[in-house]
Design a protein around this motif. Structure first.
Motif, PDB file in Angstrom:
ATOM      1  N   GLU A   1      45.259   4.336  -8.609  1.00 36.85           N
ATOM      2  CA  GLU A   1      44.437   3.931  -9.749  1.00 36.85           C
ATOM      3  C   GLU A   1      44.525   2.447 -10.072  1.00 36.85           C
ATOM      4  OE1 GLU A   1      43.505   6.891 -12.943  1.00 36.85           O
ATOM      5  OE2 GLU A   1      45.507   7.566 -12.367  1.00 36.85           O
ATOM      6  N   HIS A   2      44.869   1.615  -9.101  1.00 38.37           N
ATOM      7  CA  HIS A   2      44.697   0.180  -9.337  1.00 38.37           C
ATOM      8  C   HIS A   2      44.282  -0.574  -8.089  1.00 38.37           C
ATOM      9  CE1 HIS A   2      49.090   0.376  -8.520  1.00 38.37           C
ATOM     10  NE2 HIS A   2      48.917  -0.795  -7.967  1.00 38.37           N
TER      11      HIS A   2
ATOM     12  N   ARG B   1      35.915   0.892  -4.364  1.00 41.96           N
ATOM     13  CA  ARG B   1      37.003   1.681  -4.943  1.00 41.96           C
ATOM     14  C   ARG B   1      36.541   2.120  -6.325  1.00 41.96           C
ATOM     15  NH1 ARG B   1      40.099  -2.195  -1.946  1.00 41.96           N
ATOM     16  NH2 ARG B   1      41.662  -1.100  -0.717  1.00 41.96           N
TER      17      ARG B   1
ATOM     18  N   LEU C   1      38.140   0.890  -9.514  1.00 38.75           N
ATOM     19  CA  LEU C   1      38.006  -0.508  -9.942  1.00 38.75           C
ATOM     20  C   LEU C   1      36.609  -0.766 -10.468  1.00 38.75           C
ATOM     21  CD1 LEU C   1      39.949  -2.621  -7.273  1.00 38.75           C
ATOM     22  CD2 LEU C   1      40.734  -1.719  -9.457  1.00 38.75           C
ATOM     23  N   MET C   2      35.910   0.297 -10.839  1.00 40.58           N
ATOM     24  CA  MET C   2      34.574   0.143 -11.381  1.00 40.58           C
ATOM     25  C   MET C   2      34.491   1.024 -12.615  1.00 40.58           C
ATOM     26  SD  MET C   2      31.226   0.454  -8.985  1.00 40.58           S
ATOM     27  CE  MET C   2      29.682   0.359  -9.890  1.00 40.58           C
TER      28      MET C   2
END
Ligand SMILES: Cc1cc2nc3c(=O)[nH]c(=O)nc-3n(C[C@H](O)[C@H](O)[C@H](O)COP(=O)(O)OP(=O)(O)OC[C@H]3O[C@@H](n4cnc5c(N)ncnc54)[C@H](O)[C@@H]3O)c2cc1C
Ligand code: FES
Ligand code: FES
Lengths: 266, 161
Positions: free
Chosen positions: B44-45, B61, B64-65
């Motif tokens: 999640e990063h 990803r 990241l949006m």
């Protein structure tokens, strides 16, 4: 992530107005750096102003003086651009060396230089090629733009609109990337234009820097051999689990030579 | 506004809509808002690639949006690739070449590979390795994944002829 108000303006003027009207607003470009830092709650903002829907902020233009790249131009577009590959192949190589395909599909040149990560690649491209950064209010020379760790000359609310790259006679890019993240452990951009040499190093210090001794030696003799014996002191260089300062100092010499060889390659 | 708003988009060819807060990640929106749990979230990063989906034809990803950024977009997820009866050549090849063990990384690997093979049909070893360098696998050691993508590339080229 702390909550925020989301804006998706369609023009630069609207984006400026929304940033000005917000208590603590922030522009959002590719989100590759900003979204993770907000997720970690390392940063937060009252308003997020998404630049992705603004017409005219992305694009690559060849003009007499050089190449202009819009702030919202993705790394993948620079990597693939026929104009960039023809005029400044080293810049296309730099863009292609950033992260991986997903990062290059979203990440932007504007976001990269505004974030000013000490290990980011574009800062070396800007400084090593002597580019200038155009904002919504002025033009900033490469030598004045990067001021510290994650710090730039930008004022509050100032937006980067494009970057102007002069076309050098020769330029070369060499990167020693971290195998996992691909961020630069050390990377070098070197360029030769009208007898003047610029050599910029990223990844090694709090922010990108030039190496005057190497530039002088290369101005007299633009060859990798001319760099023989010029060492960069390890004092003040970054140390982390990927590389200690002495190793980074060594890598600066190695990457500088590789960049010169790349610049000389046919 | 910080309050939820309706996000409308096309997912795997179907028009979908659900509410999301501005801070909701696209990955969470797909999984929780739309019930498409095939897209996995690992780190999640932005590091592991498990959450990779295609947005307007490009791999991204999804962690990241923001979901609100995907408003009006066309999204492709692993659910759209193929099912047990109509597997995509990549899915078949992953099965045959043992391109997965626990399967956690597999949806992301497949979506990354789909983008590669659709944009570069004759992709070779180096291109395959470069493309999947964005995705972490803790099980296979990658070799069987590379072999699977290569086998799928050959099969898809054969079909295209
Ligand atoms: C897995 C991974 C690997 C990566 N590897 C590399 C690598 O090898 N090399 C490398 O250089 N980078 C790497 N990156 C970083 C990547 O290149 C990012 O794209 C970049 O650092 C930030 O660009 P962005 O467009 O995503 O900006 P965002 O994350 O959207 O924004 C970054 C900052 O800039 C501000 N900003 C954005 N646009 C503007 C503008 N026009 N005017 C004013 N302020 C603005 C934002 O407010 C924010 O503070 C990697 C990232 C990830 C997730
Ligand atoms: S969950 Fe998105 S990259 Fe790991
Ligand atoms: S198969 Fe288990 S992580 Fe890749």
């Amino acid at each position: 992530m702390y909550p925020f108000t989301y804006h998706r303006p369609a023009s630069l003027d609207d984006a400026r107005a929304r940033l000005a009207a917000s208590e603590d607003g922030r522009p959002l470009a590719g989100g590759m750096s900003l979204i993770p830092t907000m997720r970690f709650r390392l940063s937060s903002c009252s308003d997020l102003v998404d630049l992705n829907a603004i017409d005219g902020l992305a694009g690559i233009e060849r003009h007499e003086g050089g190449i202009r790249i819009g702030a919202m131009t993705r790394h993948a577009a620079v990597e693939a651009s026929a104009e960039v590959r023809e005029a400044i192949p080293a810049l296309a190589a730099l863009a292609g060396s950033i992260g991986d395909v997903q990062v290059r599909n979203r990440g932007t040149i504007g976001g990269s230089i505004c974030f000013a990560d000490p290990a980011a690649d574009y800062p070396a491209g800007i400084l090593g090629l002597g580019a200038s950064v155009n904002t919504d209010r002025r033009s900033i020379a490469a030598d004045d733009f990067f001021t510290g760790l994650y710090e730039t000359a930008l004022e509050d609310g100032e937006l980067v609109v494009s970057v102007d790259f002069p076309v050098p006679e020769r330029a070369g890019w060499a990167k020693f990337g971290n195998q996992a993240s691909r961020f630069a452990v050390v990377a070098v951009m070197v360029s030769l234009a009208g007898g003047a040499v610029r050599l910029a190093v990223t990844g090694a210090k709090s922010h990108v820097f030039r190496v005057p001794e190497m530039e002088a030696a290369l101005a007299a003799d633009f060859s990798a051999e001319a760099l023989e014996g010029i060492a960069v002191a390890s004092e003040g260089l970054n140390e982390d689990l990927h590389a200690d300062a002495a190793y980074r100092a060594h890598l600066v010499g190695v990457m500088a030579k590789r960049a010169v060889r790349a610049a000389l390659a046919p | 506004m910080t309050t939820p708003r309706t996000v409308e988009l096309v997912v795997n060819g179907e028009r979908r809509a659900a509410d999301a807060e501005p801070r909701t990640l696209l990955s969470d929106f797909l999984r929780e808002g739309l019930g498409l749990t095939g897209t996995h979230v690992g780190c999640e990063h932005g590091v592991c690639g498990a959450c990779t989906v295609l947005v307007d034809g490009q791999s991204v990803r999804s962690c990241l949006m923001l979901a609100v950024q995907a408003e009006g977009s066309e999204v492709r997820t692993i659910e759209g690739l193929g099912g047990a009866d109509d597997m995509h050549p990549l899915q078949e090849a992953f099965w045959e070449k043992h391109g997965l063990q626990c399967g956690f990384c597999t949806p992301g690997m497949l979506m990354t590979a789909v983008e590669l093979l659709e944009s570069t049909p004759g992709a070779g070893m180096d291109e395959i390795r470069e493309a999947i360098s964005s995705n972490l696998c803790r099980c296979t050691g990658y070799q069987t994944i590379v072999e699977a993508v290569q086998a799928a590339a050959e099969r898809m080229q054969g079909e295209g002829q």
